[in-house]
Write an enzyme that holds these catalytic residues in place. Structure first.
Site, short mmCIF file in Angstrom:
data_model
loop_
_atom_site.label_atom_id
_atom_site.label_comp_id
_atom_site.label_asym_id
_atom_site.label_seq_id
_atom_site.Cartn_x
_atom_site.Cartn_y
_atom_site.Cartn_z
N PRO A 2 0.75 -1.50 -0.41
CA PRO A 2 -0.13 -0.19 0.27
C PRO A 2 1.45 1.16 -0.61
CG PRO A 2 -0.84 -1.82 1.70
CD PRO A 2 0.69 -2.32 1.25
N GLU A 3 0.53 2.12 -0.97
CA GLU A 3 1.43 3.57 -1.00
C GLU A 3 0.24 4.31 -0.76
OE1 GLU A 3 4.73 3.65 -1.62
OE2 GLU A 3 4.58 1.47 -2.27
N HIS A 91 -5.53 -13.21 10.46
CA HIS A 91 -4.46 -12.56 9.98
C HIS A 91 -4.97 -10.99 10.67
CE1 HIS A 91 -1.42 -14.97 7.57
NE2 HIS A 91 -2.60 -15.17 6.94
N ARG A 110 1.28 -10.28 6.15
CA ARG A 110 2.82 -10.35 6.19
C ARG A 110 3.26 -9.83 7.35
NH1 ARG A 110 4.54 -9.19 0.43
NH2 ARG A 110 3.25 -10.54 -0.86
N LYS A 150 22.79 15.27 -6.72
CA LYS A 150 22.42 13.94 -5.85
C LYS A 150 22.94 13.13 -7.37
CE LYS A 150 20.02 14.57 -2.26
NZ LYS A 150 20.48 13.49 -1.37
#
Length: 269
Positions: A2-3, A91, A110, A150
């Site tokens: 999930p972002e 879970h 997880r 960078k």
């Protein structure tokens, strides 16, 4: 994983369901996820009302008068609100039971997620996070200014949470494709003009994903159990050897920093 769009979708789904609702009891159905869950939550949150919900990067911040519950969905986590009598699923590791008969449950197969608590709303995990990509601070100068020294590739640069939060692998690939920037270019080689374009592309891609309920590639679902639909509109991610929707060339997949990168060699320079 999930972002930002998935966490924002979760936040928006939770707001009308739990804000101003009172917790009857918290349940820790296991001792730990990525870190130990605070045992005191069982007593600390009892009879406490949810004041508001915020998102910081990929963290959900549920605010109470006594402090802030910090939740991270990890690699595979999701949150649902169900009614009393709904059986626990495998879970379901953390649960808030509200006095109105609703239950918030964090499901995390997880166990890379987190349930933490802060009395003053601060936490070391939040201290070094970069700007929010949908805020005014993420303007046309931000990426260009931060990139000048960078040497890393541009994809890794925009995925650095100290620079800007929430631009995960999927959204980095999609944004770079839309901006026409090759993922292997060094961050300091990209011009101010192209960083301006990229900034707008990141904002647009994230907003489109939020509107679609996030991206479901494996097991993410929103509070109501429905999947996100942004995956149906992906231009490059997961489309190796398929035709680019812009030019018809084949989409290429490479590995960068142990993550798959999808891009079009013709469109992205």
């Amino acid at each position: 994983m999930p972002e930002l769009p998935e966490v924002e979708t979760t936040k928006r789904g939770l707001e009308p369901l739990i804000v101003n609702q009172t917790v009857e009891r918290a349940y820790l159905h296991r001792a730990n996820l990525r870190w130990d869950m605070p045992k005191h939550l069982v007593t600390t949150l009892s009879n406490q009302s949810v004041d508001k919900i915020q998102r910081r990067g990929k963290y959900l911040l549920i605010k109470f008068e006594v402090g802030t519950l910090i939740i991270h969905l990890g690699m595979s986590g999701s949150i649902k609100v169900v009614g009393n009598g709904t059986p626990l699923e495998k879970h379901d590791h953390f649960e808030l039971v509200f006095t109105n008969g609703k239950r918030l449950r964090l499901n995390d197969p997880r166990r890379f997620g987190a349930v933490l608590f802060s009395k003053d709303g601060t936490h070391s995990l939040l201290d070094n996070l970069g700007v929010e990509p949908l805020s005014e601070l993420f303007d046309n100068e931000h990426l260009y200014t931060r990139s000048r020294k960078k040497q890393q590739n541009i994809k890794s640069f925009i995925m650095d949470s100290k620079i800007v939060v929430g631009v995960g692998n999927i959204y980095a690939c999609e944004s770079l494709h839309k901006a026409g920037i090759g993922p292997e270019r060094k961050a300091n080689s990209v011009s101010k003009k192209h960083y301006k374009i990229l900034t707008q592309c990141i904002k647009e891609i994230l907003l489109r994903s939020i509107a679609a309920g996030g991206t479901t590639l494996q097991d993410f679902s929103a509070v109501d159990g429905k999947p996100g639909y942004f995956s149906q509109t992906l231009s490059v991610y997961g489309r190796e050897n398929e035709k680019c929707m812009q030019c018809g060339s084949k989409i290429t997949r490479i590995i960068q920093n142990q993550r798959s990168t999808f891009y079009c060699k013709s469109c992205q320079k």
